[in-house]
Design a protein around this motif. Structure first.
Motif, PDB file in Angstrom:
ATOM      1  N   ASP A  21      64.892 -23.934   8.269  1.00 40.19           N
ATOM      2  CA  ASP A  21      63.975 -23.565   9.360  1.00 40.19           C
ATOM      3  C   ASP A  21      64.720 -22.793  10.455  1.00 40.19           C
ATOM      4  O   ASP A  21      64.201 -21.805  10.990  1.00 40.19           O
ATOM      5  CB  ASP A  21      63.340 -24.811   9.968  1.00 40.19           C
ATOM      6  N   TRP A  23      67.485 -21.032  10.069  1.00 42.18           N
ATOM      7  CA  TRP A  23      67.855 -19.726   9.509  1.00 42.18           C
ATOM      8  C   TRP A  23      66.663 -18.765   9.561  1.00 42.18           C
ATOM      9  O   TRP A  23      66.820 -17.586   9.917  1.00 42.18           O
ATOM     10  CB  TRP A  23      68.332 -19.928   8.074  1.00 42.18           C
ATOM     11  N   ARG A  24      65.487 -19.270   9.243  1.00 40.14           N
ATOM     12  CA  ARG A  24      64.291 -18.416   9.278  1.00 40.14           C
ATOM     13  C   ARG A  24      63.967 -17.970  10.696  1.00 40.14           C
ATOM     14  O   ARG A  24      63.555 -16.822  10.924  1.00 40.14           O
ATOM     15  CB  ARG A  24      63.103 -19.165   8.663  1.00 40.14           C
ATOM     16  N   LEU A  25      64.138 -18.870  11.666  1.00 42.55           N
ATOM     17  CA  LEU A  25      63.900 -18.481  13.059  1.00 42.55           C
ATOM     18  C   LEU A  25      64.880 -17.384  13.468  1.00 42.55           C
ATOM     19  O   LEU A  25      64.502 -16.426  14.155  1.00 42.55           O
ATOM     20  CB  LEU A  25      64.040 -19.695  13.973  1.00 42.55           C
ATOM     21  N   ARG A  26      66.122 -17.522  13.038  1.00 46.56           N
ATOM     22  CA  ARG A  26      67.135 -16.501  13.336  1.00 46.56           C
ATOM     23  C   ARG A  26      66.715 -15.147  12.791  1.00 46.56           C
ATOM     24  O   ARG A  26      66.848 -14.114  13.478  1.00 46.56           O
ATOM     25  CB  ARG A  26      68.464 -16.948  12.726  1.00 46.56           C
ATOM     26  N   LEU A  27      66.187 -15.118  11.581  1.00 44.02           N
ATOM     27  CA  LEU A  27      65.779 -13.845  10.980  1.00 44.02           C
ATOM     28  C   LEU A  27      64.509 -13.284  11.615  1.00 44.02           C
ATOM     29  O   LEU A  27      64.193 -12.109  11.413  1.00 44.02           O
ATOM     30  CB  LEU A  27      65.564 -14.013   9.475  1.00 44.02           C
ATOM     31  N   SER A  28      63.779 -14.098  12.367  1.00 45.55           N
ATOM     32  CA  SER A  28      62.617 -13.570  13.084  1.00 45.55           C
ATOM     33  C   SER A  28      63.048 -12.798  14.336  1.00 45.55           C
ATOM     34  O   SER A  28      62.248 -12.092  14.943  1.00 45.55           O
ATOM     35  CB  SER A  28      61.659 -14.701  13.475  1.00 45.55           C
ATOM     36  N   HIS A  29      64.325 -12.948  14.724  1.00 47.99           N
ATOM     37  CA  HIS A  29      64.850 -12.254  15.897  1.00 47.99           C
ATOM     38  C   HIS A  29      65.764 -11.091  15.535  1.00 47.99           C
ATOM     39  O   HIS A  29      65.926 -10.169  16.332  1.00 47.99           O
ATOM     40  CB  HIS A  29      65.628 -13.242  16.773  1.00 47.99           C
ATOM     41  N   GLU A  31      67.613  -8.660  12.044  1.00 49.07           N
ATOM     42  CA  GLU A  31      67.452  -8.250  10.656  1.00 49.07           C
ATOM     43  C   GLU A  31      68.789  -8.305   9.928  1.00 49.07           C
ATOM     44  O   GLU A  31      69.845  -8.031  10.513  1.00 49.07           O
ATOM     45  CB  GLU A  31      66.901  -6.821  10.586  1.00 49.07           C
ATOM     46  N   GLN A  66      60.804 -23.631  18.386  1.00 47.74           N
ATOM     47  CA  GLN A  66      60.744 -22.481  19.284  1.00 47.74           C
ATOM     48  C   GLN A  66      62.108 -21.852  19.542  1.00 47.74           C
ATOM     49  O   GLN A  66      62.192 -20.693  19.945  1.00 47.74           O
ATOM     50  CB  GLN A  66      60.105 -22.889  20.617  1.00 47.74           C
ATOM     51  N   TYR A  92      69.082 -18.573  19.760  1.00 46.78           N
ATOM     52  CA  TYR A  92      67.802 -17.871  19.649  1.00 46.78           C
ATOM     53  C   TYR A  92      66.693 -18.694  20.294  1.00 46.78           C
ATOM     54  O   TYR A  92      66.634 -19.914  20.115  1.00 46.78           O
ATOM     55  CB  TYR A  92      67.442 -17.601  18.183  1.00 46.78           C
ATOM     56  N   ASN A  94      62.321 -18.176  21.179  1.00 48.25           N
ATOM     57  CA  ASN A  94      61.141 -17.324  21.150  1.00 48.25           C
ATOM     58  C   ASN A  94      60.785 -16.861  22.558  1.00 48.25           C
ATOM     59  O   ASN A  94      61.044 -17.559  23.547  1.00 48.25           O
ATOM     60  CB  ASN A  94      59.971 -18.071  20.512  1.00 48.25           C
TER      61      ASN A  94
END
Length: 265
Positions: A21, A23-29, A31, A66, A92, A94
């Motif tokens: 979870d 890691w996915r949040l990191r990739l939302s910020h 690329e 978040q 990170y 949001n």
């Protein structure tokens, strides 16, 4: 101010699900660079988290993730030359919660006990423009390997940190770390003091858009950490007070006045 709930997860309690979870949040910020295999990046991310880092996780009232940062503290050296290294990785948050006072307050409260060790405390981190600006405004100033007047101690400490975090990606000649991510484009800030810091960062790290991060360090003082706690508490109090003052007198979502019950005989 929206409610936010932090929790600290030790390395041995970071579950595979939580790691994924985060890691996915990191990739939302940011690329991944072209050619980086997501599975390889997640493996490296997970290994870094478990290398002595605590995950400080922030969730909203609906328990939705978040933001987070990874925090590691350790004593480097021996005797009179020893110091406490505090390093951040993977910070990170949001956008809706980015200026939340708990973000700064959580780090300050974790830093306070470190001064009981009786050793100098230094902060280390890899920065992009946003984190460089934020950290510079929160400290007495940042030191980088690109500085011309670097002392032997600062140079050795920064190099040791950059090699530990960056591995083969650290370039001693440039003082930068090649990472697996590309930061999003960022325009020059409007505030004059912030714009000057942004311009300084671009001089120190002209290739940040190509996936290079700038290692920094700063000495932490007890007074600075205490001031950060005071600012965060004051910001939270001001936010709550502002919300209370904005509510119509008499309560109720519609602002309608509440009538007193009729007297009974």
């Amino acid at each position: 101010m929206k409610p936010l709930f932090p929790s600290v997860v030790s390395p041995d309690r970071i579950s595979p699900e939580l790691s994924l979870d985060l890691w996915r949040l990191r990739l939302s910020h940011m690329e991944l660079k072209a050619g980086v295999v997501p599975e390889d990046d997640f493996r490296k991310f997970d290994e870094t988290l478990r290398n002595g880092f605590k995950a400080v996780v922030f969730r909203c009232h609906r328990r939705v993730l978040q933001g987070f940062y990874a925090w590691r503290e350790r004593t480097i050296g021996h005797g009179a030359d020893a110091y406490v290294e505090v390093s951040f990785e993977y910070t990170y948050m949001n956008a809706a919660y980015r200026n939340h006072p708990l973000w700064a307050l959580s780090g300050a409260l974790q830093a306070l006990p470190l001064f009981l060790r009786g050793k100098p405390v230094f902060f280390f981190g890899l920065t992009y423009p946003g984190s460089f600006i934020s950290l510079h405004l929160m400290t007495a100033g940042l030191t980088t390997l690109r500085d011309g007047d670097l002392s032997p101690f600062h140079r050795a400490a920064l190099q040791a940190f950059a090699r530990d975090i960056g591995g083969a990606g650290f370039d001693d000649a440039t003082g930068l770390v090649k990472v697996r991510l590309v930061a999003g484009e960022r325009g020059a800030p409007r505030r004059a003091d912030v714009r000057r810091l942004f311009e300084r960062y671009e001089r120190l790290n002209p290739t940040w858009r190509e996936g290079h991060a700038l290692p920094v360090m700063a000495e932490l003082s007890l007074s600075a950490v205490a001031a950060a706690v005071s600012r965060a508490v004051g910001q939270a109090f001001a936010s709550v007070t502002s919300r209370l003052r904005s509510r119509p007198y008499g309560g109720g979502a519609s602002g309608a006045q509440v009538k007193a019950p009729a007297p009974t005989m």
